[in-house]
Structures are given as structure tokens and as C-alpha cells.
Motif scaffolding. Sequence first.
Motif, PDB file in Angstrom:
ATOM      1  N   ALA A  66       0.836  -1.204   0.000  1.00 18.06           N
ATOM      2  CA  ALA A  66       0.000   0.000   0.000  1.00 18.06           C
ATOM      3  C   ALA A  66       0.871   1.254   0.000  1.00 18.06           C
ATOM      4  O   ALA A  66       0.518   2.256  -0.624  1.00 18.06           O
ATOM      5  N   ARG A  67       2.006   1.186   0.656  1.00 17.95           N
ATOM      6  CA  ARG A  67       2.929   2.329   0.640  1.00 17.95           C
ATOM      7  C   ARG A  67       3.482   2.560  -0.762  1.00 17.95           C
ATOM      8  O   ARG A  67       3.698   3.696  -1.172  1.00 17.95           O
ATOM      9  N   ILE A  68       3.721   1.474  -1.500  1.00 21.70           N
ATOM     10  CA  ILE A  68       4.183   1.607  -2.883  1.00 21.70           C
ATOM     11  C   ILE A  68       3.096   2.266  -3.719  1.00 21.70           C
ATOM     12  O   ILE A  68       3.383   3.107  -4.577  1.00 21.70           O
ATOM     13  N   ASP A  69       1.843   1.930  -3.467  1.00 19.34           N
ATOM     14  CA  ASP A  69       0.733   2.546  -4.193  1.00 19.34           C
ATOM     15  C   ASP A  69       0.722   4.058  -3.975  1.00 19.34           C
ATOM     16  O   ASP A  69       0.478   4.824  -4.912  1.00 19.34           O
ATOM     17  N   HIS A  70       1.003   4.497  -2.757  1.00 14.56           N
ATOM     18  CA  HIS A  70       1.076   5.940  -2.482  1.00 14.56           C
ATOM     19  C   HIS A  70       2.268   6.563  -3.204  1.00 14.56           C
ATOM     20  O   HIS A  70       2.176   7.661  -3.749  1.00 14.56           O
ATOM     21  N   GLN A  71       3.394   5.868  -3.196  1.00 15.78           N
ATOM     22  CA  GLN A  71       4.579   6.361  -3.898  1.00 15.78           C
ATOM     23  C   GLN A  71       4.294   6.447  -5.399  1.00 15.78           C
ATOM     24  O   GLN A  71       4.732   7.382  -6.059  1.00 15.78           O
ATOM     25  N   ALA A  72       3.548   5.485  -5.924  1.00 16.49           N
ATOM     26  CA  ALA A  72       3.220   5.473  -7.352  1.00 16.49           C
ATOM     27  C   ALA A  72       2.416   6.713  -7.739  1.00 16.49           C
ATOM     28  O   ALA A  72       2.662   7.324  -8.784  1.00 16.49           O
ATOM     29  N   ALA A  73       1.480   7.083  -6.891  1.00 13.83           N
ATOM     30  CA  ALA A  73       0.671   8.273  -7.169  1.00 13.83           C
ATOM     31  C   ALA A  73       1.555   9.517  -7.205  1.00 13.83           C
ATOM     32  O   ALA A  73       1.424  10.355  -8.109  1.00 13.83           O
ATOM     33  N   SER A  74       2.470   9.632  -6.275  1.00 13.20           N
ATOM     34  CA  SER A  74       3.380  10.780  -6.248  1.00 13.20           C
ATOM     35  C   SER A  74       4.289  10.805  -7.471  1.00 13.20           C
ATOM     36  O   SER A  74       4.541  11.860  -8.051  1.00 13.20           O
ATOM     37  N   LEU A  75       4.784   9.626  -7.846  1.00 10.98           N
ATOM     38  CA  LEU A  75       5.665   9.557  -9.009  1.00 10.98           C
ATOM     39  C   LEU A  75       4.908   9.956 -10.275  1.00 10.98           C
ATOM     40  O   LEU A  75       5.431  10.724 -11.089  1.00 10.98           O
ATOM     41  N   ARG A  76       3.702   9.447 -10.452  1.00 13.10           N
ATOM     42  CA  ARG A  76       2.893   9.831 -11.626  1.00 13.10           C
ATOM     43  C   ARG A  76       2.670  11.335 -11.673  1.00 13.10           C
ATOM     44  O   ARG A  76       2.720  11.949 -12.729  1.00 13.10           O
ATOM     45  N   GLU A  77       2.426  11.931 -10.500  1.00 16.44           N
ATOM     46  CA  GLU A  77       2.200  13.380 -10.443  1.00 16.44           C
ATOM     47  C   GLU A  77       3.452  14.161 -10.814  1.00 16.44           C
ATOM     48  O   GLU A  77       3.368  15.313 -11.232  1.00 16.44           O
ATOM     49  N   SER A  78       4.630  13.551 -10.680  1.00 15.06           N
ATOM     50  CA  SER A  78       5.871  14.245 -11.016  1.00 15.06           C
ATOM     51  C   SER A  78       6.157  14.234 -12.511  1.00 15.06           C
ATOM     52  O   SER A  78       7.064  14.932 -12.977  1.00 15.06           O
ATOM     53  N   ALA A  79       5.387  13.474 -13.293  1.00 14.29           N
ATOM     54  CA  ALA A  79       5.589  13.439 -14.745  1.00 14.29           C
ATOM     55  C   ALA A  79       5.506  14.850 -15.305  1.00 14.29           C
ATOM     56  O   ALA A  79       4.623  15.624 -14.952  1.00 14.29           O
ATOM     57  N   GLY A  80       6.457  15.170 -16.154  1.00 13.14           N
ATOM     58  CA  GLY A  80       6.498  16.493 -16.755  1.00 13.14           C
ATOM     59  C   GLY A  80       7.295  17.503 -15.958  1.00 13.14           C
ATOM     60  O   GLY A  80       7.504  18.634 -16.400  1.00 13.14           O
ATOM     61  N   THR A  81       7.745  17.132 -14.757  1.00 12.51           N
ATOM     62  CA  THR A  81       8.548  18.032 -13.932  1.00 12.51           C
ATOM     63  C   THR A  81       9.932  17.411 -13.743  1.00 12.51           C
ATOM     64  O   THR A  81      10.112  16.202 -13.891  1.00 12.51           O
ATOM     65  N   GLY A  82      10.896  18.236 -13.407  1.00 10.76           N
ATOM     66  CA  GLY A  82      12.243  17.726 -13.187  1.00 10.76           C
ATOM     67  C   GLY A  82      12.735  16.999 -14.425  1.00 10.76           C
ATOM     68  O   GLY A  82      12.349  17.318 -15.550  1.00 10.76           O
ATOM     69  N   THR A  83      13.586  16.009 -14.229  1.00 12.51           N
ATOM     70  CA  THR A  83      14.044  15.188 -15.342  1.00 12.51           C
ATOM     71  C   THR A  83      13.509  13.775 -15.156  1.00 12.51           C
ATOM     72  O   THR A  83      13.281  13.336 -14.024  1.00 12.51           O
ATOM     73  N   VAL A  84      13.348  13.083 -16.247  1.00 14.40           N
ATOM     74  CA  VAL A  84      12.875  11.707 -16.178  1.00 14.40           C
ATOM     75  C   VAL A  84      13.857  10.873 -15.374  1.00 14.40           C
ATOM     76  O   VAL A  84      13.479  10.131 -14.466  1.00 14.40           O
ATOM     77  N   ALA A  85      15.149  11.014 -15.683  1.00 11.04           N
ATOM     78  CA  ALA A  85      16.177  10.240 -14.969  1.00 11.04           C
ATOM     79  C   ALA A  85      16.199  10.602 -13.491  1.00 11.04           C
ATOM     80  O   ALA A  85      16.337   9.723 -12.631  1.00 11.04           O
TER      81      ALA A  85
END
Length: 195
Positions: A66-85
Motif C-alpha cells: 500500500a505504501r508503494i501505491d502511495h509512492q506510485a501516485a506521487s511519481l505519476r504526479e511528477s511526470a512532466g517536472t524535473g528530469t525523467v532520470a
Amino acid sequence: MPTGVAIRDAREQLFDAAERVLLRDGPNALTSRAVTTEAGCAKGVLHRHFADFDAFLAELVLDRIARIDHQAASLRESAGTGTVAGNLTGALTALFGSVAVAIVALITFRDDLRARLRRSRPTGVPVLTEATAMIASYLTAERELGRIAADADVDTLAPTLIGAGHLLFADRKGTPPEAGAVHRVVTTVIAGVMR
């Protein structure tokens, strides 16, 4: 702990204690006695909340998923920001810098736990499967934004990144890899799809 003393959030306290034992001593040392001793409570507390020790361990794994699921949501929200790498490096470091590597070892080590988890997760290795889905979802979002190639095979890239990350962090007793080492692996894996 004396009988009759209330424990706040016993499940979470037991999960945290199990995580500490697992990280410190490995899957061989993870017993109900070790968990309750680490949590500072009577052994009966664990059995009051869980049918048996494998039920406890299965709930621990599901809680960490379930913690990974929360991390996944945050990671998806970061799409388009910062660098992909940079985003992938941060995600892999957060994932494998946590208890995830030790949980994978626990699942591998305990046949009964693995069988119990198979009832709800019939394919893949729990934790690694969810982590792979997290990375694939993020890469899909970046592909839709045009930051990686339109023909990028995210279903191959995601498990490649998870496998490489797992290998970097797999030595429980050693020093975790530096961010630069993780970043080099990430940039190498995604080099062919970057725009």
C-alpha cells in the motif's frame, strides 16, 4: 508489557517492529517472539490481532505494498517536472532504500507466506510486481507528455529498471549505493528512449 496495558495502534507498532527486526537481522530472525520483544509487548498481542504468524506477515507485506501505491501516485504526479532520470532515480532510491529489498527476501524465504500471498497476487513477486507497475505507469505518463519516445516499450523498461535497482540495493549488510550510481544505471537504461 503487563497484561491489561493498552497499546495504541498495535498493528502498526507490530509492523514497525517486524520491519526493524527484518532490516537488522534478516528473514531468519523474524519470529513472533522477536517481533513482540522488539515491539515491547506480550506475544499474545500479535495473536489477538492476527490468526497466526503467517497471517501477520501477509498483512505486513500488503501494508508495505500500500505504501508503494502511495509512492506510485506521487511519481505519476511528477511526470512532466524535473528530469525523467532524476524522477526515476528518486523513486528507485526511495523504494529500495526502504524495507522493500528485505520484504522480497522474506517472501522468498517463507514458503507459507508466499503461498498465502499467491491467493490474492497470483503472478510475480509481491512488492516487485507493484514497483514495476509504478515505474511503468510513470513512464507511460512521460511518453504521453512526449518526454520519452512515442514507441518506448515501458513494459520492458519498467522491469529492467526494477531489476537493476534491486541488484544495486540487494546487499542488506553493505553500504547502500550512492545516488550517482543509481542515476548512472537509470540513464543507461532509458538512454535509447529519451527525447
